[in-house]
Write a protein that holds these residues in place. Sequence first.
Motif, mmCIF file in Angstrom:
data_model
loop_
_atom_site.group_PDB
_atom_site.id
_atom_site.type_symbol
_atom_site.label_atom_id
_atom_site.label_comp_id
_atom_site.label_asym_id
_atom_site.label_seq_id
_atom_site.Cartn_x
_atom_site.Cartn_y
_atom_site.Cartn_z
ATOM 1 N N ALA A 22 37.319 52.581 25.471
ATOM 2 C CA ALA A 22 36.889 51.791 26.622
ATOM 3 C C ALA A 22 38.092 51.295 27.422
ATOM 4 C CB ALA A 22 36.037 50.611 26.155
ATOM 5 N N GLN A 23 39.123 50.875 26.733
ATOM 6 C CA GLN A 23 40.335 50.436 27.421
ATOM 7 C C GLN A 23 40.943 51.570 28.242
ATOM 8 O OE1 GLN A 23 44.048 50.079 25.201
ATOM 9 N NE2 GLN A 23 44.299 47.986 25.973
ATOM 10 N N SER A 24 41.045 52.760 27.641
ATOM 11 C CA SER A 24 41.611 53.916 28.350
ATOM 12 C C SER A 24 40.762 54.291 29.557
ATOM 13 C CB SER A 24 41.721 55.108 27.392
ATOM 14 O OG SER A 24 42.612 54.814 26.338
ATOM 15 N N TYR A 25 39.431 54.275 29.384
ATOM 16 C CA TYR A 25 38.536 54.619 30.485
ATOM 17 C C TYR A 25 38.715 53.628 31.638
ATOM 18 C CZ TYR A 25 34.303 55.566 33.146
ATOM 19 O OH TYR A 25 33.443 55.876 34.163
ATOM 20 N N CYS A 26 38.717 52.339 31.317
ATOM 21 C CA CYS A 26 38.826 51.321 32.372
ATOM 22 C C CYS A 26 40.171 51.414 33.090
ATOM 23 C CB CYS A 26 38.636 49.930 31.783
ATOM 24 S SG CYS A 26 36.935 49.567 31.254
ATOM 25 N N ARG A 27 41.221 51.688 32.352
ATOM 26 C CA ARG A 27 42.536 51.791 32.987
ATOM 27 C C ARG A 27 42.642 53.039 33.865
ATOM 28 N NH1 ARG A 27 46.683 49.826 28.117
ATOM 29 N NH2 ARG A 27 46.338 47.586 28.440
ATOM 30 N N GLU A 28 41.921 54.092 33.512
ATOM 31 C CA GLU A 28 41.970 55.326 34.298
ATOM 32 C C GLU A 28 41.120 55.216 35.558
ATOM 33 O OE1 GLU A 28 40.915 60.103 33.860
ATOM 34 O OE2 GLU A 28 40.845 58.784 32.106
ATOM 35 N N HIS A 29 39.947 54.610 35.448
ATOM 36 C CA HIS A 29 38.994 54.606 36.560
ATOM 37 C C HIS A 29 38.938 53.275 37.319
ATOM 38 C CE1 HIS A 29 37.356 58.519 35.390
ATOM 39 N NE2 HIS A 29 37.428 58.087 34.132
ATOM 40 N N HIS A 30 39.460 52.221 36.726
ATOM 41 C CA HIS A 30 39.425 50.907 37.365
ATOM 42 C C HIS A 30 40.806 50.254 37.180
ATOM 43 C CE1 HIS A 30 35.094 51.383 37.970
ATOM 44 N NE2 HIS A 30 35.070 51.909 36.745
ATOM 45 N N THR A 31 40.851 48.988 36.850
ATOM 46 C CA THR A 31 42.142 48.339 36.588
ATOM 47 C C THR A 31 42.368 48.169 35.095
ATOM 48 O OG1 THR A 31 42.043 47.136 38.694
ATOM 49 C CG2 THR A 31 43.568 46.305 37.026
ATOM 50 N N ASP A 32 41.382 47.640 34.396
ATOM 51 C CA ASP A 32 41.511 47.429 32.946
ATOM 52 C C ASP A 32 40.158 47.002 32.415
ATOM 53 O OD1 ASP A 32 42.627 46.926 30.342
ATOM 54 O OD2 ASP A 32 44.539 46.432 31.296
ATOM 55 N N LEU A 33 40.076 46.807 31.098
ATOM 56 C CA LEU A 33 38.908 46.144 30.530
ATOM 57 C C LEU A 33 38.822 44.727 31.088
ATOM 58 C CD1 LEU A 33 38.798 47.185 26.767
ATOM 59 C CD2 LEU A 33 36.846 47.197 28.322
ATOM 60 N N ALA A 34 37.629 44.181 31.093
ATOM 61 C CA ALA A 34 37.405 42.884 31.728
ATOM 62 C C ALA A 34 38.235 41.778 31.085
ATOM 63 C CB ALA A 34 35.928 42.528 31.651
ATOM 64 N N SER A 35 39.002 41.087 31.912
ATOM 65 C CA SER A 35 39.636 39.834 31.537
ATOM 66 C C SER A 35 38.839 38.709 32.198
ATOM 67 C CB SER A 35 41.088 39.788 32.019
ATOM 68 O OG SER A 35 41.883 40.719 31.318
ATOM 69 N N VAL A 36 38.577 37.671 31.426
ATOM 70 C CA VAL A 36 37.710 36.591 31.911
ATOM 71 C C VAL A 36 38.535 35.317 31.975
ATOM 72 C CG1 VAL A 36 35.503 35.433 31.618
ATOM 73 C CG2 VAL A 36 35.817 37.756 30.697
ATOM 74 N N ARG A 37 38.726 34.791 33.199
ATOM 75 C CA ARG A 37 39.644 33.670 33.383
ATOM 76 C C ARG A 37 38.977 32.308 33.340
ATOM 77 N NH1 ARG A 37 42.486 35.967 38.778
ATOM 78 N NH2 ARG A 37 40.257 36.263 39.273
ATOM 79 N N ASN A 38 37.657 32.286 33.548
ATOM 80 C CA ASN A 38 36.991 30.984 33.632
ATOM 81 C C ASN A 38 35.485 31.171 33.449
ATOM 82 O OD1 ASN A 38 35.983 31.796 36.309
ATOM 83 N ND2 ASN A 38 38.104 31.413 36.966
ATOM 84 N N LEU A 39 34.774 30.064 33.419
ATOM 85 C CA LEU A 39 33.335 30.097 33.178
ATOM 86 C C LEU A 39 32.591 30.798 34.304
ATOM 87 C CD1 LEU A 39 31.330 29.150 31.047
ATOM 88 C CD2 LEU A 39 31.062 27.017 32.331
ATOM 89 N N THR A 40 33.074 30.683 35.534
ATOM 90 C CA THR A 40 32.422 31.334 36.670
ATOM 91 C C THR A 40 32.441 32.848 36.498
ATOM 92 O OG1 THR A 40 33.021 29.535 38.166
ATOM 93 C CG2 THR A 40 32.497 31.669 39.167
ATOM 94 N N GLU A 41 33.593 33.393 36.131
ATOM 95 C CA GLU A 41 33.675 34.843 35.927
ATOM 96 C C GLU A 41 32.842 35.277 34.730
ATOM 97 O OE1 GLU A 41 38.025 35.861 37.904
ATOM 98 O OE2 GLU A 41 37.821 35.880 35.725
ATOM 99 N N ASN A 42 32.803 34.465 33.714
ATOM 100 C CA ASN A 42 31.972 34.809 32.557
ATOM 101 C C ASN A 42 30.508 34.925 32.966
ATOM 102 O OD1 ASN A 42 32.426 35.096 29.523
ATOM 103 N ND2 ASN A 42 30.652 33.720 29.563
ATOM 104 N N GLN A 43 30.062 34.033 33.839
ATOM 105 C CA GLN A 43 28.681 34.074 34.310
ATOM 106 C C GLN A 43 28.437 35.279 35.207
ATOM 107 O OE1 GLN A 43 26.224 32.268 33.204
ATOM 108 N NE2 GLN A 43 24.731 33.299 34.542
ATOM 109 N N GLN A 44 29.441 35.669 35.983
ATOM 110 C CA GLN A 44 29.315 36.875 36.817
ATOM 111 C C GLN A 44 29.057 38.108 35.945
ATOM 112 O OE1 GLN A 44 32.920 37.104 39.098
ATOM 113 N NE2 GLN A 44 32.409 35.343 40.406
ATOM 114 N N ILE A 45 29.721 38.186 34.817
ATOM 115 C CA ILE A 45 29.514 39.314 33.906
ATOM 116 C C ILE A 45 28.105 39.274 33.340
ATOM 117 C CG2 ILE A 45 30.222 40.320 31.700
ATOM 118 C CD1 ILE A 45 33.071 39.457 32.326
ATOM 119 N N VAL A 46 27.643 38.096 32.909
ATOM 120 C CA VAL A 46 26.308 37.964 32.325
ATOM 121 C C VAL A 46 25.241 38.435 33.310
ATOM 122 C CG1 VAL A 46 24.583 36.303 31.501
ATOM 123 C CG2 VAL A 46 26.972 36.108 30.759
ATOM 124 N N GLU A 47 25.391 38.087 34.550
ATOM 125 C CA GLU A 47 24.398 38.474 35.567
ATOM 126 C C GLU A 47 24.398 39.972 35.819
ATOM 127 O OE1 GLU A 47 25.493 36.066 38.869
ATOM 128 O OE2 GLU A 47 24.744 34.197 37.963
#
Length: 336
Positions: free
Chosen positions: A168-193
Amino acid sequence: MEKVLLIIIALSGLSAVSSHAERQYHFVYEAKNMSEAQRYCREKHTDLATVDSMEVVKLLNDMLDPNKLGEHGNIYRVWIGLYDDLDSWKWSMSDTSFFKPRETKFKQWASGEPNNEYSGEHCTDIRSNDGLWNDRRCAARINAVCLDVRGPNATFVLIESAMNWTEAQSYCREHHTDLASVRNLTENQQIVELLPPGIYWIGLYRDSWKWSDGSSSPFRYWAGGEPNNRNYNEACVAAAFHNSGKWKDADCGLRKHFICYKSVVPVSMQVIKVRVQKPNGVDLNDPAFLAAMLVEAKKNLRAQGLDDNVQVAWRKQPDGQVFHKEEEEKKKRDEL
């Protein structure tokens, strides 16, 4: 002016001494928990033992005195310096400019997590129903959440393809930026939605086993089925000498004998032949002249890249002199 020869074999000469760090191991036949053993080793020696090769394993097996292990339970098992760093979580996203101060410390663990319940739970998933995180074995095959970064903004992308964490890490780095990094509660909720019901990889992972002295050796000598975290808190390592010194994870609070090491500096000597031309009116064996030559010799060695651990000294010949005329030395050798 006369030429003289400085013989540097068994007779006389200039010796250059350099050093390389090595380890001297010490069994301590006192029962202590891991923290106590570490403190003892750091006070009395250098640190708990780093075992980084089969040569060291064999050495320790030969050194062990089984008659001294006594009756302190888990007989023949002694602490070494390897431990499981349970608090070493970090993000796959390596660009530190992505994070503001303290954002790397944001965590949304479920109750009781991370618990390394089955040993080797070094990666992290997020649950879609509540957005809480769990540690999980990295070999598990589940869907993932990738991260796209455009300046300060982060966009999360669902990847509905079962992969282990590394894939998953390799795929995300190849096609996007990276696996999801979550910096705060707002971003965590964005992922849940974003997520359908299920569990999904995010980019949080941890370095696992580390050496007490900070060594980076990847050498491991686990016994079969180890490490297994059988009691859910086995974050330290003991060498089992009833099993050829193979390793077992264990509760750090148990009291065991242990192995320390001490850094030692072996001395090696390099012999150098020198021929010098005698200046007029100079006694080559005068102590002041010899001392001045040593200063120059050390400067030259430093210019060649040798460090300040190098020492230089004259080796005197049997008659107490350093220098003899070359023809006298030749005559002595011919007579032998």
